[in-house]
Design a protein around this motif. Structure first.
Motif, short mmCIF file in Angstrom:
data_model
loop_
_atom_site.label_atom_id
_atom_site.label_comp_id
_atom_site.label_asym_id
_atom_site.label_seq_id
_atom_site.Cartn_x
_atom_site.Cartn_y
_atom_site.Cartn_z
N THR A 227 0.86 -1.18 0.00
CA THR A 227 0.00 0.00 0.00
C THR A 227 0.90 1.24 0.00
O THR A 227 2.11 1.14 -0.17
N LEU A 228 0.30 2.38 0.20
CA LEU A 228 1.08 3.62 0.28
C LEU A 228 1.34 4.03 1.72
O LEU A 228 1.67 5.17 2.01
N ALA A 229 1.22 3.07 2.66
CA ALA A 229 1.31 3.41 4.09
C ALA A 229 2.67 3.94 4.49
O ALA A 229 2.77 4.83 5.32
N HIS B 216 5.84 4.38 -2.17
CA HIS B 216 5.28 4.64 -3.50
C HIS B 216 5.59 3.51 -4.48
O HIS B 216 6.00 3.74 -5.61
N GLN B 217 5.42 2.27 -4.01
CA GLN B 217 5.55 1.14 -4.92
C GLN B 217 4.44 1.19 -5.94
O GLN B 217 3.39 1.78 -5.72
N ALA B 218 4.66 0.58 -7.09
CA ALA B 218 3.68 0.63 -8.17
C ALA B 218 2.40 -0.11 -7.82
O ALA B 218 1.34 0.21 -8.31
N LEU C 86 -4.11 0.05 -2.70
CA LEU C 86 -3.04 0.96 -2.32
C LEU C 86 -3.42 1.87 -1.16
O LEU C 86 -2.59 2.61 -0.65
N ASP C 87 -4.65 1.82 -0.73
CA ASP C 87 -5.11 2.64 0.39
C ASP C 87 -4.33 2.28 1.66
O ASP C 87 -4.30 1.11 2.05
N PRO C 88 -3.69 3.24 2.31
CA PRO C 88 -2.96 2.93 3.55
C PRO C 88 -3.80 2.20 4.58
O PRO C 88 -3.28 1.39 5.35
N GLU C 89 -5.13 2.46 4.60
CA GLU C 89 -5.98 1.80 5.58
C GLU C 89 -6.15 0.31 5.29
O GLU C 89 -6.66 -0.44 6.14
N SER C 90 -5.73 -0.14 4.11
CA SER C 90 -5.80 -1.56 3.77
C SER C 90 -4.57 -2.33 4.26
O SER C 90 -4.51 -3.56 4.10
N THR C 91 -3.59 -1.64 4.81
CA THR C 91 -2.39 -2.30 5.29
C THR C 91 -2.74 -3.37 6.31
O THR C 91 -3.46 -3.11 7.27
N GLY C 92 -2.25 -4.57 6.08
CA GLY C 92 -2.55 -5.70 6.96
C GLY C 92 -3.75 -6.50 6.53
O GLY C 92 -3.98 -7.60 7.04
N ALA C 93 -4.53 -5.97 5.58
CA ALA C 93 -5.74 -6.68 5.13
C ALA C 93 -5.36 -7.90 4.30
O ALA C 93 -4.36 -7.90 3.58
#
Length: 411
Positions: A30-32, A36-38, A112-119
């Protein structure tokens, strides 16, 4: 969409003719963490298999465009799979040799939503008659209930690991999913008793320490290296005990389902307790005395059992023992939704320490944890996957133990 829609979605896409890739999204996906990975990382071998047109070095950075729908979030767009091949195409020693999915539209995409990190995310690639992917459908689990549904189907998916499946390579663990490490036990190396009665988590951890003593290695690295070793031991014993029965076949469908459920439940049980058991072992190795300096699996209040209390259950229950000298530590492999479970585990201790292996959280979720007085404890090698702005506020396991020692000295 209701939760039942995810069950229906799995029914549609967990089917012949569809290649699956399942992982937990890290801060690098993600962008967390601002990298800025693709897009989410998917191994090159898997993408070459379903997009053979990009597996070439006679052309610089070959690519292919296809439709990708994130069905969980009602988002569809044309994305690109590209092979960055400068290392092999141009012979540059420091060149790139990796594949990426790009054109997700930044944080507007749930992937890519930072809030998806860990999902937990499930990628489903329908294949044509030649085994080439024609499109992709994705489900990004939105909460713990959906993740439970997915893990009932696939088994536990831990941070940093992934699952790949295709009709041409059946099974949850294809050979290219993960290479065997030196902790893999051949049948002759497995204790005979384990072949008739599957070993307990404590027994496997004990064997892990035997194979990976790691004395002198910092606790954080020791924890991660042993977790890798333990997973290999578990997998090797599982293969030795279960594969013969599977290869022999089943007389009834109920017999097959029962065996599969036993395997999945064992995997979930192992995943749930592994981090806790390794942490206990490292505490003992670092000269914390069980029963005097810490207690494993105590009862803080009726019906409440934190993983660890410091210095002991007796001290916690003694109203004359200063609350400022009490600590608790919870262990959760992932914490995206589960961190709230620790809030009521020890009423006398305002700050809850939580050890996790999750590879990043968003800044917003970290603020929410901090406001709830949850202190993240993360093995040092994983901290780089968290946003730079919060790394200084994350404790390592070694620094947490250092604080415990200072408390003991102050007493």
């Amino acid at each position: 969409m209701a939760v039942s829609d995810f069950t229906d979605w799995l029914g549609v896409f967990c089917a012949p003719g569809i290649a699956l890739f399942v992982k937990r999204l890290s801060g690098n996906d993600t962008l967390a963490n601002g990298a800025h990975q693709a897009g989410p990382y998917i191994p090159k071998d898997f993408l070459f298999r379903i997009f053979p047109m990009i597996n070439r070095t006679d052309e610089k950075n070959p690519d292919h465009r296809f439709e990708l729908a994130v069905d969980s979030h009602m988002d569809a767009r044309e994305v690109r799979v590209i092979y960055y091949n400068s290392k092999r195409h141009e012979g540059k020693p420091n060149g790139r040799d990796e594949t990426r999915l790009t054109n997700f539209g930044g944080s507007a995409s749930a992937l890519l939503d930072p809030e998806s990190t860990g999902a937990l995310a499930v990628f489903a690639f329908p294949l044509d008659e030649n085994g080439t992917a024609t499109s992709c459908h994705v489900w990004v689990c939105r909460h713990e209930t959906e993740e439970d549904i997915a893990e009932e189907r696939f088994g536990p998916i831990e941070p940093g690991r992934f699952l790949m499946w295709s009709p041409a390579q059946p099974g949850l663990f294809p050979p290219y999913a993960a290479g065997r490490a030196s902790c893999w036990l051949e049948p002759a190396e497995i204790p005979p008793a384990w072949l008739t009665q599957f070993p307990t988590g404590v027994e496997i951890v004990r064997k892990t320490v035997e194979l990976r003593p790691e004395h002198g290695t910092p606790p954080d690295k020791r924890l991660l290296r042993r977790r890798e070793c333990e997973f290999e031991i578990f997998r090797s014993v599982e293969e030795a005990t279960e594969l013969p029965a599977i290869m022999a076949g089943f007389a009834t469908l109920d017999g097959f389902i029962s065996r599969a459920q036993t395997i999945l439940q064992r995997r979930k049980a192992r995943s749930g307790r592994s981090l806790e058991l390794h942490t206990r072992e490292i505490l003992i190795e670092e000269r914390f005395r069980e029963g005097a300096d810490f207690e494993h699996g105590p009862q803080s209040e009726p019906g409440k059992r934190p993983d660890f209390l410091f210095p002991s259950q007796a001290a916690y229950r003694d109203p004359n023992f200063p609350a400022a000298r009490l600590r608790m530590l919870a262990t959760k492999t992932t914490c995206r939704d589960r961190w709230r479970q620790v809030l009521n585990e020890a009423d006398r201790i305002p700050v809850k320490h939580l050890l996790t292996l999750q590879e990043g959280v968003s800044e917003a979720q970290f603020r929410e944890m901090t406001q709830a007085k949850v202190q993240l404890v993360v093995p040092e090698p994983l901290i780089g996957k968290f946003p730079a702005s919060i790394r200084a506020d994350i404790q390592t396991l070694e620094s947490f133990m250092g604080d415990l020692r200072l408390l003991a000295v102050a007493s």
